[in-house]
Design an enzyme around this catalytic site. Structure first.
Site, mmCIF file in Angstrom:
data_model
loop_
_atom_site.group_PDB
_atom_site.id
_atom_site.type_symbol
_atom_site.label_atom_id
_atom_site.label_comp_id
_atom_site.label_asym_id
_atom_site.label_seq_id
_atom_site.Cartn_x
_atom_site.Cartn_y
_atom_site.Cartn_z
ATOM 1 N N ASP A 195 -6.993 4.584 -4.492
ATOM 2 C CA ASP A 195 -7.664 4.436 -3.190
ATOM 3 C C ASP A 195 -8.275 5.809 -2.904
ATOM 4 O O ASP A 195 -8.478 6.601 -3.843
ATOM 5 C CB ASP A 195 -6.658 4.012 -2.099
ATOM 6 N N LYS A 218 0.868 -1.192 0.000
ATOM 7 C CA LYS A 218 0.000 0.000 0.000
ATOM 8 C C LYS A 218 0.898 1.233 0.000
ATOM 9 O O LYS A 218 2.043 1.170 0.437
ATOM 10 C CB LYS A 218 -0.874 0.008 1.259
HETATM 11 P P1 NDP Z 1 -12.999 8.013 -2.591
HETATM 12 O O1 NDP Z 1 -11.932 9.003 -2.347
HETATM 13 O O2 NDP Z 1 -13.510 7.814 -3.967
HETATM 14 O O3 NDP Z 1 -14.244 8.313 -1.644
HETATM 15 C C1 NDP Z 1 -14.152 8.400 -0.264
HETATM 16 C C2 NDP Z 1 -15.499 8.881 0.238
HETATM 17 O O4 NDP Z 1 -15.557 8.774 1.661
HETATM 18 C C3 NDP Z 1 -15.754 10.339 -0.092
HETATM 19 O O5 NDP Z 1 -17.118 10.498 -0.328
HETATM 20 C C4 NDP Z 1 -15.336 11.036 1.209
HETATM 21 O O6 NDP Z 1 -15.933 12.294 1.377
HETATM 22 C C5 NDP Z 1 -15.897 10.059 2.188
HETATM 23 N N1 NDP Z 1 -15.298 10.203 3.515
HETATM 24 C C6 NDP Z 1 -14.020 10.335 3.869
HETATM 25 N N2 NDP Z 1 -13.894 10.411 5.195
HETATM 26 C C7 NDP Z 1 -15.147 10.310 5.672
HETATM 27 C C8 NDP Z 1 -15.696 10.297 6.951
HETATM 28 N N3 NDP Z 1 -14.930 10.419 8.043
HETATM 29 N N4 NDP Z 1 -17.031 10.123 7.061
HETATM 30 C C9 NDP Z 1 -17.830 10.009 5.977
HETATM 31 N N5 NDP Z 1 -17.359 10.033 4.742
HETATM 32 C C10 NDP Z 1 -16.048 10.181 4.599
HETATM 33 O O7 NDP Z 1 -12.444 6.638 -1.980
HETATM 34 P P2 NDP Z 1 -12.894 5.147 -2.293
HETATM 35 O O8 NDP Z 1 -14.355 5.096 -2.513
HETATM 36 O O9 NDP Z 1 -11.993 4.606 -3.325
HETATM 37 O O10 NDP Z 1 -12.511 4.418 -0.934
HETATM 38 C C11 NDP Z 1 -13.393 4.348 0.171
HETATM 39 C C12 NDP Z 1 -12.925 3.242 1.110
HETATM 40 O O11 NDP Z 1 -12.908 1.995 0.399
HETATM 41 C C13 NDP Z 1 -11.519 3.399 1.679
HETATM 42 O O12 NDP Z 1 -11.480 2.826 2.976
HETATM 43 C C14 NDP Z 1 -10.676 2.547 0.745
HETATM 44 O O13 NDP Z 1 -9.474 2.107 1.345
HETATM 45 C C15 NDP Z 1 -11.625 1.381 0.511
HETATM 46 N N6 NDP Z 1 -11.361 0.586 -0.678
HETATM 47 C C16 NDP Z 1 -11.344 1.170 -1.916
HETATM 48 C C17 NDP Z 1 -11.120 0.395 -3.024
HETATM 49 C C18 NDP Z 1 -11.199 0.963 -4.403
HETATM 50 O O14 NDP Z 1 -11.155 0.165 -5.345
HETATM 51 N N7 NDP Z 1 -11.350 2.244 -4.576
HETATM 52 C C19 NDP Z 1 -10.800 -1.043 -2.895
HETATM 53 C C20 NDP Z 1 -10.953 -1.550 -1.569
HETATM 54 C C21 NDP Z 1 -11.181 -0.751 -0.504
HETATM 55 P P3 NDP Z 1 -15.119 13.653 1.087
HETATM 56 O O15 NDP Z 1 -15.291 13.882 -0.365
HETATM 57 O O16 NDP Z 1 -15.787 14.627 1.963
HETATM 58 O O17 NDP Z 1 -13.688 13.407 1.500
#
Ligand code: NDP
Length: 447
Positions: A168, A128
């Site tokens: 991510d 990572k």
């Molecule tokens: P993105 O950056 O696309 O989206 C993250 C989202 O979470 C945004 O809407 C963000 O809002 C929101 N967010 C961040 N912090 C908080 C919080 N404290 N409370 C509520 N919402 C919050 O990331 P991903 O969708 O890619 O990733 C999301 C999760 O999934 C992570 O844990 C990542 O490690 C995991 N993951 C992702 C994968 C992938 O393929 N993308 C694969 C496996 C796991 P804001 O815009 O306000 O920051």
């Protein structure tokens, strides 16, 4: 020595060697708590010190990332890449750009990734990376210059057979493009060194959707085993990023109704069902806040504070935002409101206390390691397509993803049953993922 004494000693060593990294400690503890019975059955793992080795990254890189902002000022961030374990293949795992990133977050994510990648059945080790760079509010030019600087250092350490990063939080298709371009320019080679690439230049169909779709496929499989389905169910999905959006899309395709989504400022509730086209436009195209949704859909409501989403009554909860976003109090509220199942789309979104509430209340609980493995699984399929230099159709990639998620469900539930914890997918996923890595490490000698 008894298994629990061994795991306790390993945990204490992790604490003293990695001070000030609570997320890493949490991820290690959860795995160690699951695998005592595996050690009892397999003394060879103890003898070969598999545990002591698996919690120690093979390589940890920390580097300076200098870049220039729009005003011409020089800025400096910190970059990380943890190459954690290569027993099953090249290091594989995403890159996160978020101000909260530090060594402990990257180590927790890298450690989780080892077992997750093992569960997919594909040949991928765990790694990572990331930076404390905050992409929010930055211009496209600033993001590009940052990505180029980040890759200028990272390119020395990665390669299609060595270490293959992906996206991510804060790193989507745009950032992968900037990093890929810089890698190609410096190394003078067009290879599958990153996944999540654009479709015209080596990306895989379904990669964008994979984590969210995969989460819903495994949830559907788990519900099927209980003679239930998503059809007609009410669902709450936290976050509104990549994972949240495509989880919502698949829930809607399967007849469920997502009524709430969030971002780090607050959450929206739309009893008619979230209009995903609006969310996609706001978040993917315009990069706006989720709050804007209610100015378009007048019957929907917005509330400040992202935690409030867990007060929404739902049958299924899919936390898809970030680590430790769902705590014990939120878990109790969900149970009280009749929630039947929780699937972790994000990595470690439920605190250990929240996970215990679900398990103790017999709420079906699918941990991220298993439930969000769809993203890295399709990344693995992207690597296969890059090696063949032949792109697959959407249908082929999607059906492979579905099969992988069903297999993960089967393997985790069988492992849980075999070790006397039927229905405990935390234990099942940890054991199924760990055993494969441990056997490979044993076979490869003292490395
Ligand atoms: P993105 O950056 O696309 O989206 C993250 C989202 O979470 C945004 O809407 C963000 O809002 C929101 N967010 C961040 N912090 C908080 C919080 N404290 N409370 C509520 N919402 C919050 O990331 P991903 O969708 O890619 O990733 C999301 C999760 O999934 C992570 O844990 C990542 O490690 C995991 N993951 C992702 C994968 C992938 O393929 N993308 C694969 C496996 C796991 P804001 O815009 O306000 O920051």
């Amino acid at each position: 020595m008894a298994a629990n004494k061994i795991t306790q000693a390993v945990y204490e060593q992790v604490l003293s060697r990695n001070p000030g990294e609570p997320e890493f400690h949490q991820a290690v503890k959860e795995v160690l708590n699951s695998i005592g019975p595996v050690l009892e059955k397999n003394p060879q793992y103890v003898e070969a010190r598999i545990l002591e080795r698996i919690v120690e990254p093979e390589r940890q890189l920390i580097f300076r990332v200098p870049w220039q902002d729009e005003k011409g000022d020089f800025r400096v961030n910190r970059g990380f890449r943890i190459e954690f374990n290569s027993a099953l293949g090249p290091y594989k795992g995403g890159i996160r750009f978020h101000p909260s990133v530090y060594l402990g977050i990257i180590k927790f994510l890298g450690f989780e990734q080892i077992l997750k990648n093992s569960l997919t059945g594909l040949m991928m080790g765990g790694g990572k990376g990331g930076s404390d760079f905050d992409p929010k509010g930055k211009s496209k030019g600033e993001v590009m210059r940052f990505c180029q600087s980040f890759m200028t250092e990272l390119c020395r350490h990665i390669g299609p057979d060595t270490d293959v990063p992906a996206g991510d939080i804060g790193v989507g298709g745009r950032e992968i493009g900037f990093m890929f371009g810089q890698y190609k320019r410096i190394r003078n080679e067009f290879t599958g060194v990153l996944t999540g690439k654009g479709l015209e230049w080596g990306g895989s169909l379904v990669r964008t959707e994979a984590t969210g779709y995969g989460l819903v496929y495994i949830m559907a499989e788990a519900l099927k085993a209980k003679k239930k389905g998503l059809d007609g169910m009410t669902v709450a999905v936290s976050g509104s990023g990549n994972v949240a959006i495509y989880a919502t899309e698949k829930v809607h395709q399967l007849g469920g109704k997502v009524v709430a989504m969030s971002d780090s400022n607050g959450f929206i509730y739309d009893p008619a069902g979230i209009n995903l086209d609006t969310v996609k436009k706001l978040k993917e195209v315009e990069r706006k806040r989720i709050k804007e949704y209610v100015s378009i859909h007048k019957k929907a409501k917005y509330a400040d504070g992202c935690n409030g989403i867990w007060n929404v009554k739902c049958d299924v909860a899919l936390p898809c935002a970030t680590q430790n976003e769902l705590d014990e109090a939120a878990a109790k509220t969900l149970v009280k409101n009749g929630c039947l199942a929780v699937g972790e789309g994000a990595n470690m979104p439920c605190t250990p206390e929240a996970a215990d509430v679900f398990i103790d209340s017999k709420v079906m609980f699918l941990p991220g390691k298993a439930a969000n493995a769809g993203g890295v699984a399709v990344s693995g399929l992207e690597m296969a397509q890059n090696s063949q230099r032949i792109p697959w159709t959407f249908e082929k990639a999607d059906s492979e993803l579905k099969i992988i998620m069903q297999t993960i469900y089967k393997n985790a539930s069988q492992a849980a049953e075999e070790y006397g914890c039927k229905g405990n997918f935390v234990v099942g996923a940890n054991i199924a993922g760990f055993t494969k890595v441990a056997n490979a490490m044993l076979a490869q000698g003292l490395v």
